[in-house]
Write an enzyme that holds these catalytic residues in place. Sequence first.
Site, PDB file in Angstrom:
ATOM      1  N   SER A  11       0.847  -1.188   0.000  1.00  0.00           N
ATOM      2  CA  SER A  11       0.000   0.000   0.000  1.00  0.00           C
ATOM      3  C   SER A  11       0.884   1.239   0.000  1.00  0.00           C
ATOM      4  O   SER A  11       1.672   1.450   0.920  1.00  0.00           O
ATOM      5  CB  SER A  11      -0.899   0.003   1.229  1.00  0.00           C
ATOM      6  OG  SER A  11      -1.498   1.275   1.358  1.00  0.00           O
ATOM      7  N   HIS A  36      -1.523  -1.120  -4.177  1.00  0.00           N
ATOM      8  CA  HIS A  36      -2.784  -0.669  -3.583  1.00  0.00           C
ATOM      9  C   HIS A  36      -2.693   0.833  -3.308  1.00  0.00           C
ATOM     10  O   HIS A  36      -1.735   1.296  -2.690  1.00  0.00           O
ATOM     11  CB  HIS A  36      -3.011  -1.451  -2.292  1.00  0.00           C
ATOM     12  CG  HIS A  36      -4.312  -1.179  -1.617  1.00  0.00           C
ATOM     13  ND1 HIS A  36      -5.489  -1.766  -1.998  1.00  0.00           N
ATOM     14  CD2 HIS A  36      -4.620  -0.371  -0.552  1.00  0.00           C
ATOM     15  CE1 HIS A  36      -6.471  -1.356  -1.200  1.00  0.00           C
ATOM     16  NE2 HIS A  36      -5.971  -0.506  -0.319  1.00  0.00           N
ATOM     17  N   ASP A  38      -4.635   4.139  -1.714  1.00  0.00           N
ATOM     18  CA  ASP A  38      -5.697   4.531  -0.790  1.00  0.00           C
ATOM     19  C   ASP A  38      -6.088   5.990  -0.982  1.00  0.00           C
ATOM     20  O   ASP A  38      -5.340   6.888  -0.620  1.00  0.00           O
ATOM     21  CB  ASP A  38      -5.208   4.330   0.652  1.00  0.00           C
ATOM     22  CG  ASP A  38      -5.135   2.867   1.018  1.00  0.00           C
ATOM     23  OD1 ASP A  38      -6.155   2.181   0.866  1.00  0.00           O
ATOM     24  OD2 ASP A  38      -4.055   2.417   1.448  1.00  0.00           O
ATOM     25  N   MET A  40      -8.422   9.012   0.109  1.00  0.00           N
ATOM     26  CA  MET A  40      -9.217   9.433   1.272  1.00  0.00           C
ATOM     27  C   MET A  40      -9.610  10.899   1.124  1.00  0.00           C
ATOM     28  O   MET A  40      -8.770  11.722   0.758  1.00  0.00           O
ATOM     29  CB  MET A  40      -8.398   9.267   2.548  1.00  0.00           C
ATOM     30  CG  MET A  40      -7.824   7.880   2.742  1.00  0.00           C
ATOM     31  SD  MET A  40      -6.858   7.837   4.266  1.00  0.00           S
ATOM     32  CE  MET A  40      -6.179   6.185   4.179  1.00  0.00           C
ATOM     33  N   HIS A  70      -8.441   2.005  -4.015  1.00  0.00           N
ATOM     34  CA  HIS A  70      -9.421   1.865  -2.931  1.00  0.00           C
ATOM     35  C   HIS A  70      -9.967   3.251  -2.598  1.00  0.00           C
ATOM     36  O   HIS A  70      -9.265   4.076  -2.023  1.00  0.00           O
ATOM     37  CB  HIS A  70      -8.686   1.225  -1.724  1.00  0.00           C
ATOM     38  CG  HIS A  70      -9.503   1.101  -0.488  1.00  0.00           C
ATOM     39  ND1 HIS A  70      -8.929   0.866   0.751  1.00  0.00           N
ATOM     40  CD2 HIS A  70     -10.841   1.153  -0.271  1.00  0.00           C
ATOM     41  CE1 HIS A  70      -9.883   0.779   1.669  1.00  0.00           C
ATOM     42  NE2 HIS A  70     -11.043   0.964   1.079  1.00  0.00           N
ATOM     43  N   MET A  72     -11.898   5.596  -0.520  1.00  0.00           N
ATOM     44  CA  MET A  72     -12.538   5.855   0.781  1.00  0.00           C
ATOM     45  C   MET A  72     -13.089   7.267   0.720  1.00  0.00           C
ATOM     46  O   MET A  72     -12.619   8.184   1.400  1.00  0.00           O
ATOM     47  CB  MET A  72     -11.503   5.691   1.906  1.00  0.00           C
ATOM     48  CG  MET A  72     -11.154   4.233   2.175  1.00  0.00           C
ATOM     49  SD  MET A  72      -9.669   4.075   3.177  1.00  0.00           S
ATOM     50  CE  MET A  72      -8.442   4.086   1.891  1.00  0.00           C
ATOM     51  N   MET A 143     -12.385  -4.835   5.226  1.00  0.00           N
ATOM     52  CA  MET A 143     -11.451  -3.983   5.981  1.00  0.00           C
ATOM     53  C   MET A 143     -11.165  -4.621   7.335  1.00  0.00           C
ATOM     54  O   MET A 143     -12.094  -4.991   8.060  1.00  0.00           O
ATOM     55  CB  MET A 143     -12.039  -2.588   6.191  1.00  0.00           C
ATOM     56  CG  MET A 143     -12.095  -1.704   4.950  1.00  0.00           C
ATOM     57  SD  MET A 143     -10.498  -1.439   4.144  1.00  0.00           S
ATOM     58  CE  MET A 143      -9.548  -0.635   5.445  1.00  0.00           C
ATOM     59  N   GLY A 148      -8.838   4.689   7.160  1.00  0.00           N
ATOM     60  CA  GLY A 148      -8.396   6.064   7.371  1.00  0.00           C
ATOM     61  C   GLY A 148      -6.906   6.217   7.638  1.00  0.00           C
ATOM     62  O   GLY A 148      -6.307   7.191   7.226  1.00  0.00           O
ATOM     63  N   PHE A 149      -6.324   5.226   8.307  1.00  0.00           N
ATOM     64  CA  PHE A 149      -4.913   5.359   8.693  1.00  0.00           C
ATOM     65  C   PHE A 149      -4.179   4.032   8.579  1.00  0.00           C
ATOM     66  O   PHE A 149      -4.771   2.970   8.842  1.00  0.00           O
ATOM     67  CB  PHE A 149      -4.794   5.861  10.138  1.00  0.00           C
ATOM     68  CG  PHE A 149      -5.377   7.232  10.333  1.00  0.00           C
ATOM     69  CD1 PHE A 149      -4.610   8.370  10.111  1.00  0.00           C
ATOM     70  CD2 PHE A 149      -6.710   7.377  10.696  1.00  0.00           C
ATOM     71  CE1 PHE A 149      -5.159   9.643  10.268  1.00  0.00           C
ATOM     72  CE2 PHE A 149      -7.277   8.644  10.854  1.00  0.00           C
ATOM     73  CZ  PHE A 149      -6.500   9.783  10.643  1.00  0.00           C
ATOM     74  N   ASP A 182      -7.270  -5.662   4.326  1.00  0.00           N
ATOM     75  CA  ASP A 182      -6.550  -4.392   4.297  1.00  0.00           C
ATOM     76  C   ASP A 182      -6.530  -3.794   5.704  1.00  0.00           C
ATOM     77  O   ASP A 182      -7.577  -3.452   6.243  1.00  0.00           O
ATOM     78  CB  ASP A 182      -7.287  -3.462   3.313  1.00  0.00           C
ATOM     79  CG  ASP A 182      -6.598  -2.125   3.113  1.00  0.00           C
ATOM     80  OD1 ASP A 182      -5.490  -1.931   3.638  1.00  0.00           O
ATOM     81  OD2 ASP A 182      -7.185  -1.273   2.409  1.00  0.00           O
TER      82      ASP A 182
HETATM   83  C1  DX5 Z   1      -6.331   2.034   5.733  1.00  0.00           C
HETATM   84  C2  DX5 Z   1      -5.880   1.766   4.317  1.00  0.00           C
HETATM   85  C3  DX5 Z   1      -4.822   0.724   4.199  1.00  0.00           C
HETATM   86  C4  DX5 Z   1      -3.525   1.065   4.859  1.00  0.00           C
HETATM   87  C5  DX5 Z   1      -3.013  -0.179   5.510  1.00  0.00           C
HETATM   88  O1  DX5 Z   1      -7.423   2.889   5.709  1.00  0.00           O
HETATM   89  O2  DX5 Z   1      -6.994   1.344   3.526  1.00  0.00           O
HETATM   90  O3  DX5 Z   1      -4.604   0.333   2.863  1.00  0.00           O
HETATM   91  O4  DX5 Z   1      -2.545   1.556   3.985  1.00  0.00           O
HETATM   92  O5  DX5 Z   1      -1.904   0.131   6.263  1.00  0.00           O
HETATM   93  P1  DX5 Z   1      -1.203  -0.901   7.248  1.00  0.00           P
HETATM   94  O6  DX5 Z   1      -0.801  -2.079   6.421  1.00  0.00           O
HETATM   95  O7  DX5 Z   1      -0.052  -0.119   7.770  1.00  0.00           O
HETATM   96  O8  DX5 Z   1      -2.211  -1.278   8.298  1.00  0.00           O
HETATM   97 ZN    ZN Z   2      -6.795   0.384   1.393  1.00  0.00          ZN
END
Ligand code: DX5
Ligand code: ZN
Length: 225
Positions: A11, A36, A38, A40, A70, A72, A143, A148-149, A182
């Site tokens: 990611s 991947h 993300d 947001m 992805h 969000m 998920m 978010g993080f 994820d």
């Molecule tokens: C979270 C994201 C993830 C994130 C995963 O909201 O969708 O893709 O990057 O991070 P790790 O692998 O550090 O939990």
């Molecule tokens: Zn993600």
Amino acid sequence: MDHTTNLILPSLLASDWSKIDVEVKRAAAAGAQWLHLDVMDGNFVDNISFGPQMVQVVRKCTADMYLDVHLMIHRPDHYLERFIKAGAQNITIHVEASYDTSVLETLKRIRAAGLHCGIALHPSTPFEAALPFVNDIDLLLVMTVVPGFGGQPFMEKETMPKLAAARDYRDAHGLKFHLEVDGGIYTHTAPIAKQHGANLFVCGTSSFGPPDMNQSMRDLAASVA
Ligand code: DX5
Ligand code: ZN
């Protein structure tokens, strides 16, 4: 590639954005076939990351890696064409987001553009929320943290029964969609997710985090082999 193939997806959220081209190439050199991304919006989730322009930048850094985007964000249908144009190959939308049209309409538009599509479930959303869409998706993202993080702990108790239910339903109905996890995926949690049906493992901290990404990707792949 079908849903029986296991893949580790780095990611980009956990990469060093001051040298994104180097990071994309580092992931490719470490054996990643899918990346991947993300997205947001600071509204659907409590964080802001990047938008279609970044997807386009990543597309320029790699011709052959598969870009798994992805979203969000609220109103993914409003922003859809921009992500398609940017070079995404899979677009995953959340069932909990708001839509100008609908989840189903949005999935159909993604496929009509020649892309793969997925739906994502927040940890608190039951598998039943995905049922109306199971015939129209290439991927179901369960998920394993609150989105978010990066860097949050794997929510095993809250999410693994749902993942197994999705796997059982899919297999009982002859469906073929991928099951992606994820959030909080490491060498000790990936095998648990695999056991409950996952074949796509999104890894942020655990892939880009260690200094030797070749090693971290090898270890992650070995944990689900
Ligand atoms: C979270 C994201 C993830 C994130 C995963 O909201 O969708 O893709 O990057 O991070 P790790 O692998 O550090 O939990
Ligand atoms: Zn993600």
